[in-house]
Design a protein around this motif. Structure first.
Motif, short mmCIF file in Angstrom:
data_model
loop_
_atom_site.label_atom_id
_atom_site.label_comp_id
_atom_site.label_asym_id
_atom_site.label_seq_id
_atom_site.Cartn_x
_atom_site.Cartn_y
_atom_site.Cartn_z
N ARG A 5 24.47 -30.84 -2.27
CA ARG A 5 25.01 -29.98 -3.31
C ARG A 5 26.51 -29.71 -3.15
NH1 ARG A 5 21.64 -26.97 -0.03
NH2 ARG A 5 22.68 -25.35 1.15
N LYS A 6 26.94 -29.62 -1.86
CA LYS A 6 28.33 -29.21 -1.69
C LYS A 6 29.28 -30.30 -2.19
CE LYS A 6 27.97 -26.78 1.92
NZ LYS A 6 27.92 -26.84 3.37
N ARG A 48 23.47 -21.03 5.71
CA ARG A 48 22.68 -19.85 5.38
C ARG A 48 21.76 -19.47 6.53
NH1 ARG A 48 20.75 -20.82 -0.05
NH2 ARG A 48 19.73 -22.61 0.91
N LEU A 93 29.86 -20.63 1.92
CA LEU A 93 28.57 -20.73 1.27
C LEU A 93 27.53 -21.38 2.16
CD1 LEU A 93 29.59 -21.82 -2.31
CD2 LEU A 93 28.81 -19.61 -1.55
N SER A 94 28.00 -22.22 3.07
CA SER A 94 27.03 -23.00 3.83
C SER A 94 26.51 -22.21 5.02
CB SER A 94 27.67 -24.29 4.30
OG SER A 94 28.75 -23.96 5.12
N ILE A 154 25.45 -23.64 -4.31
CA ILE A 154 24.55 -22.76 -3.55
C ILE A 154 23.09 -23.12 -3.76
CG2 ILE A 154 23.87 -20.38 -3.16
CD1 ILE A 154 26.56 -19.50 -4.07
N ALA A 187 33.38 -23.43 0.39
CA ALA A 187 32.16 -24.16 0.73
C ALA A 187 31.65 -23.75 2.10
CB ALA A 187 32.44 -25.66 0.70
N TYR A 204 30.10 -24.17 -10.48
CA TYR A 204 30.32 -24.65 -9.11
C TYR A 204 29.39 -23.93 -8.15
CZ TYR A 204 32.44 -25.06 -4.56
OH TYR A 204 32.64 -25.27 -3.22
N ARG A 262 31.78 -19.51 8.49
CA ARG A 262 30.55 -20.20 8.06
C ARG A 262 29.46 -19.17 7.77
NH1 ARG A 262 28.68 -25.08 7.71
NH2 ARG A 262 30.62 -25.95 8.46
N PHE A 312 28.94 -15.84 3.30
CA PHE A 312 28.37 -15.43 2.03
C PHE A 312 27.01 -14.77 2.20
CE2 PHE A 312 26.89 -15.79 -2.26
CZ PHE A 312 28.05 -15.56 -2.95
#
Lengths: 176, 102, 171, 318, 472, 524
Positions: free
Chosen positions: F160-161, E429, E426-427, F154, E423, F149, E356, E359
Motif C-alpha cells: 500500500r505504501k 502499526r 503510518l507504518s 493506511i 509513510a 493517499y 515509526r 500514527f
C-alpha cells in the motif's frame, strides 16, 4: 607619498602571504601584525589618521593579542608544525590559489576599467569621523554595543570549563 | 596631500582579501582559518577606507570602526569555540571535526 | 585602598629619616661578642691543642661539614690527626661548639672569609688552630679530667684530688 | 634646509635624551629606593655612585648573550626589540616644550595608545618563545593584564580629550593654561596613573615577572643585551608614562616663567618618575585575580562614569 | 541624536535591547531558568505590543533604518517566531542536560534584535552590524551545548563560513561605496542602469556570494544540514526561520531598491542560484535519515522558492515573498516544535525512523505532524500551498517562466521525502503498540502553541485573507 | 445554499465521525452513512423538484449557484454552481459514496479516521463537480488527494505504501502543472481585462488564444490525463487501484477518474476552444490507444482486481474520445459513460472484494467454479460484466454508442480504432466470468465460500437497479445535462463574445442532438 604607499602595500601583501603559509601559528601572527601595521600606514597616508591609530590599537593591540592568548592557553607550539607541513603540499593549496588568481584577474580587469575621477585627498581627522559616528551613526554605535554584548555572553558561555561533577555527598552545601 | 593611487590601493585590498580566502580554504588549522578571516575583514576595511578617502567622506572610516568591533566580537566567540575544541579533541586541526557527516 | 595610600605616605616620609647604612669596609660594623662567626680550634693554657678528637662536633654538625681523624701521641694523649671544616657548607649554627666537651671548637665574631676560589674555604687544622684560648681562659681539660696522661699521673691535675684507694679502710 | 636640520636635531636629541634618562633611571631608582629604605644606595662608582649606570651597562653588554636551545629563536630575538621600538616611537609625539616635538600629530594621543598596545606583544611573545612554563605563565598574565588595563587607560584619557576636543598633545597642553586637568579630571588622572603602572608592569603590578613566584616570569631565559632591552624598556616606559601624565594632567611645560618650559616639563616628569619608584618601594604585589577584578570591577566603571560626567558637563556648557 | 518620534519608531528594538540587558542582570543577581524565561517572554511580548504602535509608513530613523510596511510586517513575524522559539527553548531545556541554560535567552533576544534591525536596515552600516549581532549570537546559540563535539563542530563551521560570508558582503559593499559614494539604500535607489560601472557590479556579485552563504542558497549551502543537526533544536528553528528570513528581507530591499535585477547578469546569477537551490535542496533531501538534516535541505529549497518570488522584481514579488516567509516561518516553527514536543528526556527524536508508528501511538500529534509536512511540501489546504501559490503567481512573467517549471518539478521531487516521513509515521502499526518510547511531557502552554501553529497552518491554507491583509 | 449545505454535511460528518471514532468503533460508519444518505436525498429531491427549471444565466445552464467572498485580494471567491452535469455527477458521487460506506462496513482499524478520510474524499470530489472558481476547483482537486493517499497508505493491501506514494506523486505533479496553468490563465486574463479573477464565469468570457492557450491547455490536460488516466500517464493506476481498500478502489475508479472527465468537459473545451480543437487528433489517438492498450493489458492480468483496473483504464479511453469529438452527441455519450462506468466499475471492484473476502486473494489462477456455491453473486457479476461489455439495455451501451457516433462525425479513423476497443473488451470481461465462476473446480477450502450476505445484497441490489434503470431511461440523465452541454459547446472560438451567432459546427451539433433526442425517445 606614493612611494611610501607602494612600500607599505608590498609589505602588507608579503606579510599576508606569509601569514597564510606559516606552519607556526605565532609566526603567522607576527606577520599578521606586520601586515596590519602596513595597512595602518596606508590608512594614514590616505588621509585617515584616526582609523590608522585604531587599527593598531584595536586590531593589532587587542584582537591579535587575544589570538596569542589563546595560543598560549592551548600551549600550541612548534609541535603542531609537523602535521601542518603535510597540509602545505602543493596539491592542497594549488586549486584554491588558481581560483583566487582567476578572481584576482577579474578584479584587476574591473579596476583597470574603473575610471574613478581622482579626488584630491583630504585628511579626515578624528573630529569629523566622530561627528559622523556619534551623529548619523549613533544608533549603529548603540547596536555595536549589543554586538559586543553578544560576543561577551557567547564567549563567556562557550569558553567556560565544564563544571566538575561530584558525588552528591561531596557537593558543597551551596550547590545542594 | 597628494593624490592616492586608488587602483593600486584597491588592488592591494583585493590581494589581501583573496589571500585570506585562500587561507580559509586551504588551511586545516582552525587558528589559521580564523586568522585568514581576519585578513579578509581587514581587506574589506581597507577597501572601505580607500573608498571613503576617494569620496572625501568620513563614512568609510566609520565603517572600519564598526568592522573592528565585528572582528573583535567574532574572534572572542571563535576563540572560545577553539578552546572548547582543543579541550575536547586536544587538537586544532579541523580534520578532527568529523562527527557531522551525511 | 586607603591603606595603600597611607603606606605610600609613610614610606615617603622615610626620605627624611637618617640612613641606617654603615659604610662597611671603611667603617667596621659592631659585632656582639657572642656573634657566631668563623670557627676556630683553641689551645689550652699549656699551648696544647684542646681538641681530644672525640668526634662529637662532627656528629652534631647538621650539614656534616666537619671531618677529623683521632690519634694519640706518645703520651697517650688524644688529638686530631687532621681536622677539616668546609666553610662553604658551614651554616654557623654553633652546635659543634655546644657539643664540644673541651671548649676546643669555638665560633668567633670574625666573618670576613671571602675567597675567590671555593676550594680555599676548606680550612685545615693549621688554618683553624689559633694560638689563644678563645673565650675560656685558663681552662685545661686534662688538668681536670682525672685521667692519666703522659705528663701527669692520674689525679695530678690542678683541681684534681689524688685517686681514692678504695681498698684502704680509712677515708 | 635649516628646518630639516632643526628637525633632525630634535629627533636625535629626543632619542638620546630619552635613552639617557632611561639609563639614568637605573641609578635614580636604586638610589631612591635606598633613600626610602633608609639605605644609601649605590655610592662606590664615582661620586655618589653615579657611574653605577655605566658599570651596569658595561656589565649587560659584556655578558654572554645566551640563547637557550629550546626556545623559538626568531620570536625570542624579536620580542625584546618590540618594547624598545614601540616606546621610542611613542616619544615621537611627546612635546617636551613648545616646538620640541618630533611629530606633532593630530592624533598624538591615539598614537601613544597604539604604541602602548603594541607593547603587550613583547611580554606575550617573550613568554611564549622562552618555551618554559614559568615564562609562559608570565606571558599569559602579562597579556591579560595589559589588554585589560589598556582599556581603562584609553578610557581615562577620554575625559581630557573631551575637554580639549583634540587628540593633539600640544593642544592638550595649551588647553591647560588656566587650570591643570588634574583638578577637573582627578579621577581620570588616578585611573591613568594606575593603568600606567600596569601597562609598564612595574611594581606593584609586576605580575608577569613576579620574581618570587615566577622567577622573573617572561624574561627568565633572557640574559645579556636582550635582557638589557627589557630592562631599559621598562625604564623608558616609566619615563613615557611620566611624560604623558605631565602633559595630560599637569600642564606639560606650563609653569611660571622664571624657568624655561623644558625645565618645568622635566621637573614634573621627574616628580612622577620618583613617584613610580616610591610605589615600588612601598606597595606589595596584589594577587592576579585581585588585579583583574580591581581593573574590571572598579576602574572600568569609574572610567566610564568619568567620561559620562565629563561629556555631560562639556555638553551642558557648550 | 535621534528625535522622540524616531525613538518611538524603534521602540520595539529598544525594548529588545533593554530586555537582553535585563535578563543578563537577572542572571547576575540570581540564576533562575524560570525568571530568565519569563523575562524573555515579556520582552518579546512588549516588543510586539509596541510594534503595533508603529506606523510603518516608511519613517526614517536617523538615516539608518526605515520602518515601512514590509519591515514592520517582517519585524512582527520575527518577534512572533522568537516568542514561539522561546517557548520551545523552555521545553527543550527541560529535556537536555546543560548546566547553565539562562544565557540562551540573552543570546536569543540579541539575535532577534539583530534580525529585526536587519529587516529595517536602510544603510550598509546598519545592515552589516545587525547582521553581525545576529551571527555572533548564533555562533553561541549553535555551539551552546559546548560539551558535545557536534555542537562545537557546528559552531566552528558556522563561524568560519558566516564570517567569510560577512567579509564578502563587506568587500562588495566597499566596491559599491567606492563607485557611488553612498551607502544609503534610498539614495542608491535605481543606480543600476546602463552606465553602472563594472566595479559596482563586481561588488554586487560579491554581495550575492555573501548572501548566498547567509541564506544557504545552493553553491553555498554546505553548512546547513550540519548546523541544523548539531544545534539545539530551538536554535535550529531560529536559524531556519529568523536568520534566513531576515537576510532575505534585506536582500530584497537591497536589490529592489538599487534596481539590481535590471542588470541581466545579476538576474541570471540569481536565477541560477534559485534553480540550483530548488533542485539540489530537494534532491539532497531525498536520502536524509535525520529529520533535522531533512529540514535543512527543505529550507534550502524553500529559500529557492523564495528567490523565485524575489526574481519577479515587482510589487507582487514583494508581497508574495512576505507572505511566503510568513508561511515558511509557521511551517518550519511547527516542524521543529514537533521534534521538541515529541522528544523525551535525553532522547531527542532526530531520526526519521524514530517516528515509526507514531500514527498509532499518538494519532493527534501524528496528524499535526502530517499537516506540517504537507504544508512544507506545499499541498493545498495547508499554508504551504498558499505560499507557493503566491510565489507562482508573482513569478508568472515572461522572464521567470522557466523558474516556475523548476519550482513545480523540484517541489514534486521534494514531495518524496515529505511523504516518506508521513509513510514512516503510518507504518509499523504492530511494532508501535509493542514498544512505547518515552516522549516528553510538556506544559499546557507548549501544547497550546503547537495547536495554534497547527491552526495557523490550516487557516492560512484555507482562508488566508487575514494574512494577506497584513501585508498591507 | 444547498451546495454549501451538501459540502458541509459531508465535511462535518467526517469530522464528527473522527471524533466519534474515539468513543466507539462502530459509530463512525453510521454517522457517515447517515450523512451521505442525507446528502443523497437532498440532491434527489432537488433533482426531482427542479428538473425542468433550468436557469440559463451567466454563461452556463446553472440551476443554482452560490458565491461567497474568499480571498478578494487575489480575486478568489468561493463560487459554486450546479448545472446538469454537476448534478448528475454529484448524485453519482453520493450514491457510490453511500455504497462504499456499506462496503467498508467491516473495517475495524481506526474507523474514525477512516471514515473521516472517506467523507472528505467524497466532499473533495463533490467540490470538484461544483466548483466555479478555478482556485476552488484546484483546492477540491487536491483535497481529494490527501484522504485518498491515507486511505491507500493506511488501509490498503500489502504494497500500500508504494502505491499510495506513486499515486500521490503522479497526481500532485500534474496538479501543480495545472496550478501553473490556472495562475497563468488568471494573469493573462487580468492583464487583458484589468480584473484579476479566478472566476470561471469571468474567465470564459475572455479566453486566451494562440500559443499561450496551447500551453495553458497542456497544463490542464496533464492533470486530467493523469487522473483519467490516459495512455502515457497510467502507470500509477494498477498499483493504486489494486492496493487500495475496496471502498478506495470504488471511489478512485468510479468517481475520481470522473473528475478528470468532468474537467475535460468543463474546462478544456470552453476555455481553450481553439487549442482543444487543434489538439483533437492527438487526443483521439491517445483515447483510442488507451482503449486498445488497456484492453490488452487487462486481458493479460492474473489478478482479478488488476484486470478490472485495466478495464477501467480502457473504458476511460472512450471518455477521451467522446470529449475530443466536440459534438453534443459525443459529450452526451461521455456523460452517460461517466455514470454507467462509475456504476459498473464500482460493482466489479466490489465483487472482486467479495471474492477476496472469501478466498483471501485476487489471484485468478486460484479461482474457478464459484457458481455452484455463489450463484447469486455470479448472477450479479453477469449483469455488470454485460454492462461493462456494453450490452444493449444497459447504460454502457447507450453511452458507448453515443460516444462513437459523436466521434464518427468528427474523425472517422479514430472512431474506428475506438470501436475496435468495444470488441476487445468482450474478451477480458468474459474472462472474469469464465475464470471466476466457471472452468475448473475451486480446490481450496470450499467451506469458506458462501453466497451474498444481506449487506452485500443491499450493495449489489442497489447498484443493479441503478445500472439497469440507467440503461432503460438514459434520457433522464441526458435531459438534465443537455442545457449545460449546449452552453459548453456554444463557447466555441468564433462566438465567445455573442451568444446569438453560432458557428457551423455547433449548429450541426445541435441539429444532431435534436435528431438524437427524437430517436432516443422513439427508441424507448
Amino acid at each position: 607619498m606614493n612611494i611610501i604607499f607602494y612600500i607599505a602595500a608590498i609589505v602588507a601583501f608579503v606579510a599576508t602571504v606569509m601569514v597564510v603559509t606559516r606552519k607556526n601559528a605565532v609566526h603567522a601572527l607576527l606577520y599578521l601584525i606586520v601586515s596590519l601595521l602596513a595597512v595602518s600606514v596606508i590608512f594614514f597616508i590616505s588621509g585617515a589618521p584616526f582609523v590608522a591609530a585604531l587599527e593598531v590599537i584595536v586590531y593589532a593591540g587587542a584582537i591579535l593579542v587575544l589570538f596569542v592568548f589563546a595560543i598560549m592557553m592551548l600551549n600550541l607550539g612548534a609541535n603542531s608544525g609537523k602535521e601542518e607541513s603535510k597540509l602545505l603540499k602543493p596539491n592542497a593549496w594549488i586549486t584554491p590559489a588558481i581560483l583566487s588568481l582567476i578572481l584576482l584577474c577579474e578584479l584587476v580587469y574591473v579596476f583597470i576599467n574603473y575610471d574613478g575621477a581622482s579626488v584630491e585627498l583630504r585628511v579626515i581627522g578624528p573630529q569629523e569621523v566622530s561627528q559622523s559616528l556619534f551623529g548619523g551613526y549613533m544608533l549603529a554605535v548603540e547596536l555595536t554595543g549589543m554586538l559586543l554584548m553578544a560576543g561577551v555572553v557567547g564567549a563567556y558561555h562557550i569558553g567556560k570549563e565544564k563544571k566538575r561533577e561530584y558525588h552528591r555527598y561531596l557537593q558543597t552545601n551551596e550547590n545542594s | 596631500m597628494s593624490e592616492l593611487p586608488l587602483e593600486a590601493g584597491l588592488l592591494l585590498a583585493a590581494l589581501l582579501f583573496l589571500t585570506g580566502l585562500v587561507g580559509v580554504i586551504t588551511r586545516r588549522n582552525i587558528l589559521f582559518m580564523l586568522m585568514s578571516i581576519e585578513i579578509m575583514f581587514n581587506a574589506a576595511g581597507l577597501a572601505f577606507v580607500l573608498a571613503g578617502a576617494h569620496n572625501g567622506q568620513a563614512d568609510g572610516q566609520v565603517m572600519l570602526i564598526f568592522i573592528l568591533a565585528m572582528a573583535a566580537a567574532e574572534v572572542a566567540v571563535g576563540l572560545a569555540l577553539i578552546i572548547q575544541m582543543h579541550r575536547k579533541y586536544n587538537s586544532v586541526d579541523t580534520d578532527v571535526l568529523s562527527e557531522l557527516r551525511d | 585602598m586607603l591603606s595603600n595610600v597611607r603606606t605610600l605616605w609613610m614610606v615617603f616620609l622615610k626620605i627624611f629619616k637618617k640612613k641606617v647604612t654603615i659604610q662597611y669596609p671603611e667603617k667596621k660594623a659592631y659585632l656582639p661578642p657572642r656573634w657566631r662567626g668563623r670557627i676556630i680550634l683553641s689551645r689550652d693554657p699549656d699551648h696544647n691543642e684542646r681538641c681530644v678528637a672525640c668526634y662529637l662536633c662532627a656528629a652534631a654538625c647538621p650539614v656534616d661539614c666537619i671531618s677529623l681523624q683521632a690519634t694519640e701521641d706518645e703520651n697517650g694523649r688524644r688529638y686530631p690527626e687532621f681536622f677539616r671544616i668546609n666553610f662553604s657548607r658551614c651554616i654557623f649554627c654553633g652546635l659543634c661548639e655546644d657539643a664540644c666537651p673541651t671548649y676546643a671548637i669555638q665560633l668567633t665574631p670574625d666573618f670576613e672569609m671571602g675567597e675567590y676560589n671555593r676550594q680555599n674555604l676548606v680550612y685545615e687544622k693549621e688554618d683553624l688552630l689559633i694560638d689563644g684560648m678563645g673565650k675560656y681562659h685558663g681552662y685545661s681539660f686534662y688538668q681536670q679530667a682525672g685521667v692519666a696522661v703522659g705528663v701527669k699521673p692520674k689525679g695530678g691535675g690542678e683541681k684534681e684530688d689524688p685517686p681514692v684507694d678504695v681498698r684502704t679502710l680509712l677515708p | 634646509m635649516n628646518e630639516i636640520l632643526v628637525q633632525i636635531l630634535i629627533i636625535v636629541g629626543v632619542l638620546l635624551g630619552t635613552v639617557t634618562i632611561a639609563a639614568g633611571l637605573i641609578y635614580v631608582e636604586r638610589k631612591m629606593l635606598a633613600v626610602w629604605q633608609q639605605r644609601s644606595g649605590p655610592n662606590r662608582v664615582g661620586p655618589f655612585g653615579i657611574f653605577q649606570v655605566l658599570a651596569d651597562m658595561v656589565k649587560i653588554f659584556f655578558k654572554e648573550d645566551w640563547i637557550p636551545p629550546f626556545v623559538d629563536k626568531k620570536v625570542f630575538i624579536i620580542a625584546p626589540t618590540i618594547i624598545m621600538l614601540s616606546i621610542l616611537m611613542s616619544f615621537s609625539i611627546v612635546p617636551f616644550a613648545p616646538g620640541i616635538v618630533i611629530a606633532d600629530l593630530n592624533i598624538g594621543l591615539l598614537f601613544f595608545l597604539a604604541m602602548s598596545s603594541l607593547g603587550a606583544y613583547t611580554i606575550v611573545l617573550a613568554g611564549w618563545a622562552s618555551n618554559n612554563k614559568y615564562s609562559l605563565l608570565g606571558g599569559m598574565r602579562g597579556a591579560a593584564q595589559m589588554i585589560s588595563y589598556e582599556v581603562f587607560m584609553g578610557l581615562s584619557l577620554m575625559g581630557v580629550v573631551i575637554q580639549v576636543g583634540s587628540f593633539n598633545m600640544t593642544d592638550i597642553v595649551n588647553a591647560q593654561k588656566g587650570l591643570w586637568f588634574v583638578v577637573p579630571q582627578f579621577v581620570g588622572f588616578v585611573i591613568f596613573l594606575i593603568a600606567g603602572v600596569a601597562e609598564t608592569h612595574r611594581l606593584p603590578f609586576d605580575l608577569p615577572e613576579a620574581e618570587s613566584e615566577l622567577i622573573a616570569g617572561f624574561h627568565s631565559e633572557y640574559s645579556g643585551m636582550k635582557f638589557g632591552m627589557f630592562f631599559v624598556g621598562e625604564y623608558l616606559g616609566i619615563t613615557l608614562v611620566s611624560c604623558m601624565i605631565t602633559i595630560l594632567f599637569f600642564g606639560g611645560w606650563l609653569g611660571p616663567s622664571f624657568l624655561p618650559p623644558i625645565v618645568w616639563f622635566l621637573i614634573k616628569m621627574f616628580a612622577f618618575i620618583l613617584f613610580f619608584v616610591l610605589l615600588r618601594a612601598a606597595l606589595a604585589r596584589p594577587r592576579y585575580d585581585q588585579l583583574m577584578s580591581f581593573g574590571w570591577k572598579l576602574l572600568l566603571p569609574l572610567a566610564l562614569l568619568n567620561v559620562l560626567i565629563t561629556g555631560a558637563v562639556v555638553l551642558s556648557n557648550a | 541624536m535621534i528625535s522622540l518620534a524616531e525613538f518611538k519608531t524603534i521602540l520595539p528594538e529598544v525594548i529588545l535591547s533593554a530586555g537582553a540587558i535585563l535578563v543578563l542582570l537577572s542572571i547576575a543577581v540570581k540564576r533562575s531558568f524560570m525568571t530568565s524565561y519569563l523575562l524573555t517572554l515579556i520582552t518579546f511580548a512588549a516588543a510586539l505590543y509596541f510594534l503595533t504602535g508603529v506606523d510603518g509608513k516608511g519613517e526614517m530613523v536617523s538615516n539608518l533604518f526605515v520602518v515601512d510596511a514590509q519591515g514592520k510586517f517582517i519585524s512582527g513575524l520575527i518577534l512572533c517566531s522568537s516568542l514561539v522559539i522561546t517557548l520551545f527553548t523552555y521545553s527543550y531545556f527541560r529535556n537536555v542536560k546543560e548546566e547553565t541554560r539562562e544565557e540562551y535567552f540573552v543570546l536569543l533576544i540579541l539575535s532577534t534584535l539583530g534580525a529585526v534591525f536587519m529587516t529595517i536596515s536602510d544603510h550598509f552600516i546598519s545592515f552589516v552590524i545587525s547582521l553581525e549581532v545576529l551571527s555572533v549570537s548564533l555562533f553561541a546559540l549553535i555551539g551552546y551545548l559546548r560539551h558535545k563535539g557536534a555542537a562545537i563542530e557546528a559552531g566552528i563551521k558556522y563561524l568560519i563560513l558566516a564570517a567569510a560570508a560577512t567579509s564578502f558582503i563587506l568587500f562588495g559593499f566597499a566596491l559599491v561605496y567606492m563607485t557611488t559614494g553612498k551607502m544609503n539604500l534610498h539614495e542608491l535607489s535605481g543606480f543600476i542602469g546602463a552606465g553602472t560601472p563594472t566595479l559596482a557590479i563586481a561588488g554586487l556579485a560579491m554581495v550575492i556570494v555573501g548572501f548566498g552563504f547567509k541564506m544557504a542558497l545552493v553553491p553555498f549551502h554546505f553548512w546547513t544540514p550540519d548546523i541544523y543537526a548539531a544545534a539545539p533544536t530551538p536554535g535550529a528553528a531560529f536559524i531556519a526561520t529568523v536568520s534566513k528570513g531576515a537576510a532575505f528581507v534585506f536582500l530584497l530591499r537591497l536589490f529592489y531598491s538599487i534596481g539590481g535585477l535590471n542588470h541581466e547578469g545579476i538576474w541570471v546569477a540569481f536565477a541560477v542560484i534559485a534553480t540550483a537551490s530548488m533542485f539540489i535542496g530537494n534532491w539532497l533531501g531525498l536520502r536524509q535519515q535525520n529529520l533535522k538534516r531533512l529540514f535543512a535541505y527543505s529550507s534550502i529549497s524553500h529559500l529557492g522558492y523564495l528567490m523565485v518570488a524575489f526574481l519577479a522584481f515587482t510589487q507582487r514579488g514583494v508581497e508574495a515573498s512576505s507572505f511566503y516567509l510568513l508561511i515558511y516561518f509557521i511551517s518550519m516553527l511547527a516542524a521543529f516544535g514537533m521534534i521538541i514536543y515529541l522528544s523525551g528526556k535525553g532522547n531527542e527524536l532526530e531520526m526519521v525512523e524514530d517516528y515509526r508508528g507514531l500514527f498509532w501511538r499518538k494519532p493527534i500529534a501524528a496528524t499535526v505532524f502530517t499537516v506540517i509536512m504537507l504544508s512544507l511540501a506545499g499541498v493545498p489546504l495547508t499554508a504551504g500551498f498558499m505560499g507557493k501559490f503566491m510565489v507562482l503567481s508573482a513569478g508568472m512573467g515572461a522572464k521567470g517562466l522557466f523558474l516556475l517549471f523548476v519550482l513545480v518539478v523540484s517541489s514534486t521531487i521534494g514531495l518524496f521525502y515529505y511523504l516518506r516521513v508521513i509513510a514512516v509515521m503510518l507504518s509499523g502499526r504492530e511494532a508501535a503498540q509493542a514498544s512505547q518510547p518515552e516522549t516528553g511531557r510538556h506544559s499546557i502552554v507548549f501544547t497550546a502553541v503547537m495547536a495554534a501553529l497547527f491552526i495557523l497552518l490550516l487557516w492560512a491554507g484555507i482562508y488566508p485573507n487575514a494574512f494577506l491583509g497584513m501585508l498591507g | 445554499m444547498i451546495l454549501i449545505t451538501l459540502l458541509l454535511i459531508m465535511m462535518g460528518g467526517g469530522v464528527l465521525a473522527w471524533i466519534a471514532g474515539a468513543f466507539d468503533k462502530s459509530l463512525p460508519k453510521w454517522i457517515s452513512l447517515f450523512a451521505l444518505l442525507t446528502g443523497l436525498s437532498m440532491m434527489v429531491s432537488f433533482w426531482i423538484g427542479s428538473a425542468g427549471t433550468v436557469n440559463l444565466t451567466a454563461g452556463g445552464a446553472w440551476m443554482v449557484t452560490a458565491k461567497y467572498d474568499w480571498i478578494p485580494q487575489l480575486g478568489m471567491s468561493f463560487h459554486l454552481g450546479l448545472d446538469g452535469i454537476s448534478l448528475i455527477m454529484t448524485l453519482l458521487t453520493l450514491f457510490l459514496g453511500a455504497i462504499s460506506v456499506i462496503v467498508s462496513w467491516k473495517e475495524e482499524r481506526n474507523t474514525g479516521f477512516y471514515f473521516f478520510n472517506l467523507l472528505w474524499l467524497l466532499a473533495g470530489i463533490t467540490g470538484v463537480f461544483l466548483a466555479l472558481d478555478m482556485m476552488v476547483f484546484y483546492f477540491f482537486w487536491e483535497i481529494m488527494l490527501i484522504p485518498m493517499y491515507f486511505v491507500i497508505a493506511i488501509w490498503g493491501y500489502e504494497d500500500r505504501k508504494y502505491a499510495g506514494w506513486k499515486f500521490f506523486l503522479f497526481t500532485q505533479i500534474s496538479g501543480l502543472m495545472m496550478l501553473l496553468a490556472i495562475i497563468a490563465l488568471y494573469l493573462i486574463h487580468g492583464s487583458k481585462t484589468g480584473t484579476y479573477t479566478f472566476d470561471y464565469l469571468e474567465l470564459i468570457k475572455n479566453v486566451p488564444g494562440g500559443q499561450a492557450a496551447f500551453w495553458l491547455m497542456s497544463g490542464f490536460l496533464l492533470a486530467f490525463f493523469v487522473k483519467l488516466p490516459a495512455l502515457p500517464f497510467h502507470s500509477w493506476l494498477p498499483d493504486a487501484y489494486t492496493q487500495a481498500p475496496p471502498a478506495g478502489s470504488v471511489i478512485i475508479a468510479a468517481l475520481m477518474s470522473k473528475t478528470a472527465a468532468y474537467g475535460l468537459i468543463r474546462f478544456i473545451i470552453p476555455l481553450f476552444p481553439e487549442a482543444a480543437r487543434a489538439f483533437a487528433v492527438p487526443a483521439l489517438l491517445i483515447g483510442g490507444l488507451s482503449i486498445l492498450y488497456g484492453a490488452k493489458l487487462s486481458y493479460a492480468q492474473k489478478s482479478l482486481k488488476r484486470l478490472i483496473a485495466y478495464s477501467s483504464f480502457s473504458h476511460m479511453g472512450f471518455i477521451l474520445v467522446g470529449v475530443f469529438s466536440f459534438t453534443a452527441l459525443g459529450l452526451q455519450g461521455v456523460m452517460l459513460q461517466m455514470v454507467a462506468h462509475g456504476l459498473s466499475i464500482a460493482a466489479l471492484f466490489i465483487i472482486s472484494e467479495f471474492v477476496r473476502e472469501r478466498t483471501g486473494s485476487f489471484d485468478l489462477s486460484e479461482m474457478g467454479g464459484f457458481w455452484k456455491k455463489m450463484s447469486n453473486m455470479g448472477g450479479f457479476t453477469i449483469v455488470f460484466i454485460m454492462a461493462s461489455v456494453g450490452l444493449p439495455g444497459l447504460a454502457n451501451f447507450v453511452a458507448e454508442f453515443l460516444t462513437l457516433a459523436g466521434a464518427w462525425q468528427f474523425n472517422i479513423p479514430m472512431s474506428i480504432i475506438a470501436t475496435l476497443g468495444l470488441i476487445v473488451s468482450v474478451n477480458y470481461s468474459l474472462r472474469i466470468l469464465q475464470k471466476v465462476f466457471h472452468q475448473k473446480e475451486y480446490t481450496a477450502n470450499q467451506s469458506r465460500l458462501y453466497d451474498l450476505t444481506a449487506r452485500e445484497w443491499i450493495v449489489m441490489g442497489s447498484l443493479t437497479i441503478a445500472i439497469v434503470g440507467l440503461g432503460f431511461f438514459p434520457q433522464k440523465v441526458v435531459h438534465t445535462a443537455q442545457p449545460a452541454f449546449d452552453k459548453i459547446l456554444m463557447a466555441s472560438p468564433d462566438n465567445n463574445s455573442s451568444d446569438q451567432t453560432m458557428n457551423r459546427v455547433t449548429q450541426l451539433n445541435t441539429m444532431h442532438l435534436a435528431e438524437l433526442n427524437k430517436k432516443e425517445v422513439s427508441h424507448d
